[in-house]
Design a protein around this motif. Sequence first.
Motif, mmCIF file in Angstrom:
data_model
loop_
_atom_site.group_PDB
_atom_site.id
_atom_site.type_symbol
_atom_site.label_atom_id
_atom_site.label_comp_id
_atom_site.label_asym_id
_atom_site.label_seq_id
_atom_site.Cartn_x
_atom_site.Cartn_y
_atom_site.Cartn_z
ATOM 1 N N GLY A 182 -8.184 12.397 26.585
ATOM 2 C CA GLY A 182 -8.917 13.111 25.547
ATOM 3 C C GLY A 182 -9.376 12.173 24.457
ATOM 4 O O GLY A 182 -9.091 10.970 24.472
ATOM 5 N N MET A 183 -10.111 12.720 23.502
ATOM 6 C CA MET A 183 -10.485 11.935 22.326
ATOM 7 C C MET A 183 -10.431 12.844 21.104
ATOM 8 O O MET A 183 -10.578 14.067 21.206
ATOM 9 N N VAL A 184 -10.200 12.224 19.962
ATOM 10 C CA VAL A 184 -10.066 12.978 18.721
ATOM 11 C C VAL A 184 -11.018 12.392 17.698
ATOM 12 O O VAL A 184 -11.197 11.174 17.612
ATOM 13 N N HIS A 185 -11.663 13.263 16.932
ATOM 14 C CA HIS A 185 -12.616 12.818 15.919
ATOM 15 C C HIS A 185 -11.853 12.288 14.711
ATOM 16 O O HIS A 185 -10.936 12.937 14.197
ATOM 17 N N VAL A 186 -12.258 11.116 14.243
ATOM 18 C CA VAL A 186 -11.523 10.425 13.191
ATOM 19 C C VAL A 186 -11.531 11.203 11.882
ATOM 20 O O VAL A 186 -10.564 11.165 11.121
ATOM 21 N N HIS A 187 -12.599 11.954 11.609
ATOM 22 C CA HIS A 187 -12.717 12.632 10.316
ATOM 23 C C HIS A 187 -12.300 14.093 10.356
ATOM 24 O O HIS A 187 -11.758 14.611 9.371
ATOM 25 N N THR A 188 -12.529 14.762 11.480
ATOM 26 C CA THR A 188 -12.253 16.200 11.535
ATOM 27 C C THR A 188 -10.962 16.544 12.277
ATOM 28 O O THR A 188 -10.438 17.655 12.118
ATOM 29 N N GLY A 189 -10.471 15.635 13.115
ATOM 30 C CA GLY A 189 -9.300 15.928 13.935
ATOM 31 C C GLY A 189 -9.613 16.765 15.163
ATOM 32 O O GLY A 189 -8.690 17.156 15.899
ATOM 33 N N GLU A 190 -10.889 17.047 15.405
ATOM 34 C CA GLU A 190 -11.272 17.804 16.598
ATOM 35 C C GLU A 190 -10.862 17.028 17.855
ATOM 36 O O GLU A 190 -11.159 15.840 17.980
ATOM 37 N N GLU A 191 -10.205 17.721 18.785
ATOM 38 C CA GLU A 191 -9.827 17.107 20.050
ATOM 39 C C GLU A 191 -10.714 17.622 21.179
ATOM 40 O O GLU A 191 -11.029 18.808 21.228
ATOM 41 N N ARG A 192 -11.134 16.707 22.042
ATOM 42 C CA ARG A 192 -11.916 17.071 23.216
ATOM 43 C C ARG A 192 -11.258 16.477 24.463
ATOM 44 O O ARG A 192 -10.835 15.320 24.441
ATOM 45 N N ILE A 193 -11.212 17.257 25.513
ATOM 46 C CA ILE A 193 -10.721 16.741 26.789
ATOM 47 C C ILE A 193 -11.879 16.077 27.523
ATOM 48 O O ILE A 193 -12.937 16.682 27.716
ATOM 49 N N LEU A 194 -11.673 14.828 27.912
ATOM 50 C CA LEU A 194 -12.690 14.098 28.670
ATOM 51 C C LEU A 194 -12.449 14.204 30.171
ATOM 52 O O LEU A 194 -13.395 14.199 30.954
ATOM 53 N N MET A 236 0.839 -1.195 0.000
ATOM 54 C CA MET A 236 0.000 0.000 0.000
ATOM 55 C C MET A 236 0.879 1.252 0.000
ATOM 56 O O MET A 236 2.020 1.224 0.436
ATOM 57 N N SER A 237 0.321 2.335 -0.472
ATOM 58 C CA SER A 237 1.116 3.542 -0.645
ATOM 59 C C SER A 237 1.116 4.392 0.606
ATOM 60 O O SER A 237 0.192 4.368 1.405
ATOM 61 N N GLU A 238 2.163 5.159 0.735
ATOM 62 C CA GLU A 238 2.312 6.053 1.880
ATOM 63 C C GLU A 238 1.203 7.091 1.925
ATOM 64 O O GLU A 238 0.873 7.611 2.968
ATOM 65 N N SER A 239 0.569 7.388 0.764
ATOM 66 C CA SER A 239 -0.475 8.415 0.720
ATOM 67 C C SER A 239 -1.694 8.030 1.548
ATOM 68 O O SER A 239 -2.514 8.872 1.873
ATOM 69 N N LYS A 240 -1.827 6.758 1.879
ATOM 70 C CA LYS A 240 -2.976 6.331 2.667
ATOM 71 C C LYS A 240 -2.772 6.571 4.150
ATOM 72 O O LYS A 240 -3.661 6.337 4.945
ATOM 73 N N VAL A 241 -1.591 7.050 4.533
ATOM 74 C CA VAL A 241 -1.302 7.340 5.935
ATOM 75 C C VAL A 241 -1.565 8.821 6.193
ATOM 76 O O VAL A 241 -1.081 9.679 5.452
ATOM 77 N N SER A 242 -2.332 9.130 7.238
ATOM 78 C CA SER A 242 -2.581 10.519 7.593
ATOM 79 C C SER A 242 -2.277 10.720 9.069
ATOM 80 O O SER A 242 -2.422 9.807 9.881
ATOM 81 N N THR A 243 -1.843 11.934 9.415
ATOM 82 C CA THR A 243 -1.596 12.296 10.805
ATOM 83 C C THR A 243 -2.850 12.965 11.348
ATOM 84 O O THR A 243 -3.275 14.004 10.852
ATOM 85 N N LEU A 244 -3.446 12.337 12.361
ATOM 86 C CA LEU A 244 -4.750 12.789 12.842
ATOM 87 C C LEU A 244 -4.626 13.911 13.861
ATOM 88 O O LEU A 244 -5.372 14.887 13.822
ATOM 89 N N THR A 245 -3.708 13.771 14.822
ATOM 90 C CA THR A 245 -3.561 14.787 15.872
ATOM 91 C C THR A 245 -2.387 15.703 15.540
ATOM 92 O O THR A 245 -1.361 15.265 15.010
ATOM 93 N N ILE A 246 -2.548 16.963 15.890
ATOM 94 C CA ILE A 246 -1.497 17.928 15.552
ATOM 95 C C ILE A 246 -1.124 18.830 16.723
ATOM 96 O O ILE A 246 -0.154 19.584 16.629
ATOM 97 N N SER A 247 -1.875 18.779 17.823
ATOM 98 C CA SER A 247 -1.555 19.674 18.935
ATOM 99 C C SER A 247 -0.222 19.286 19.566
ATOM 100 O O SER A 247 0.196 18.121 19.541
ATOM 101 N N ALA A 248 0.447 20.284 20.137
ATOM 102 C CA ALA A 248 1.801 20.103 20.672
ATOM 103 C C ALA A 248 1.746 19.437 22.041
ATOM 104 O O ALA A 248 1.944 20.067 23.090
ATOM 105 N N ALA A 249 1.438 18.137 22.034
ATOM 106 C CA ALA A 249 1.331 17.353 23.257
ATOM 107 C C ALA A 249 1.388 15.879 22.882
ATOM 108 O O ALA A 249 1.260 15.524 21.705
ATOM 109 N N GLY A 250 1.552 15.013 23.875
ATOM 110 C CA GLY A 250 1.510 13.588 23.624
ATOM 111 C C GLY A 250 0.082 13.115 23.383
ATOM 112 O O GLY A 250 -0.878 13.684 23.913
ATOM 113 N N HIS A 251 -0.057 12.064 22.579
ATOM 114 C CA HIS A 251 -1.367 11.476 22.268
ATOM 115 C C HIS A 251 -1.201 9.956 22.232
ATOM 116 O O HIS A 251 -1.241 9.333 21.173
ATOM 117 N N THR A 252 -1.011 9.354 23.384
ATOM 118 C CA THR A 252 -0.729 7.923 23.438
ATOM 119 C C THR A 252 -2.027 7.117 23.450
ATOM 120 O O THR A 252 -2.911 7.360 24.276
#
Length: 414
Positions: A49-61, A1-17
Amino acid sequence: MSESKVSTLTISAAGHTIHHNGVFSPDDEWIVFDGRNDDTKIGETSVIGMVHVHTGEERILYKTDHQTIYGPGVGAASFSPKENTVVFIHGLYDANEAEPYDMTRRFGLAIRTDKPMQGIHMDARDVMAPYTAGALRGGTHSHGWSGDGKLISFTYNDEFVDPDLRTVGVMVPSVGGVAVPKGKGNNNGALYSAIVSDVVREPKPGSDEISKAFDECWVGVHGSSKIAFQGNTRNDKGETITEIYTVAIDPATITKDTVAVGRMGERPHVPSGVQQQRLSRTSKGLSDLRHWLRSSPDGRYIYALAKDEQGRNQLVRCEVATGDFDYISSFDFSVSSPINISNSGDRATFVANNDVYVFDLESKGLDRLTANTPADLKVVGAPVFSRKDDKIAFNQFVDQHGTEYIQIKLVRVN
């Protein structure tokens, strides 16, 4: 499979384990994470927290109060397969330099996604003898929902007796929950907790006794009647090897034995009528690479990792009915992460050589989903299938203005 199918979902400057399993919401729209930027730092981490799979919106739970490097700490969050509820590790609220976050000082907290910050204590903790039936007095960890979402498995370390002897336990439904006396280190619980694995400090060579029970899974994805776990036993030569064990779970049997909670100076006992069984009998046992057992959806097989003659981690499969144990991969590389099995049961995913792979369990076809180079930052943790098996989430460090953060990436799979 091609690298183009990989996307980075979270972008905020913090850990997302992300946890090693169950990170997708039941509708596959959200991924839950904790704020760790280092796998070993749960005690220093304050955010779920949780992140929306399609929009990348992050919410603190959830966010801890008065977080320091000593605790309380949160981490390792997973969604119920049936409800919009997540469970995660939470350190004791009064953690400080003298009594920091520790494997014996934590519990499972749950949050409904529509009620952020409103924590639900799942397991009761009672450190004041005589102890309350259904409560524990140590730390629960790496919580795993049963396929029907009614029960939770965990590993446990007691605070007072043999704190280094890890065991496996379960939380089962309890009418009205478990109420304990108010006091330092105590909390009520919504579910009834019990230990379901017997451990001894010095297993007899050649016996089925174990000194450690750990890294379990529920057998089958639809019910909640059996757990498989790893157990450290000793072979005839006295060498420690890791084998697969199972234990049947009957909530009525577990809650009936109210004296299993134990007395002061004792670890909690396994309830009467609950008996672990050894499943695998091998010459070398499982791999020493940290990984969790996985079940086929129908409960027929347990999957794990074991080393081949060249010392490479390969996928193995053990039949629950017979204990038959087979190597199902013969890669020319070594698997370097925990594994996950697709919800349809036909594929496995894992990391090797800093790339994410999918392996077809029947055809033995292997597909590399990423195309990292030696210059790319490290992929960490375990890749996880979405509920619909159409995508895989994984963690990788990403450089952001000179600082490396663990971010969540997604790769689509056919």
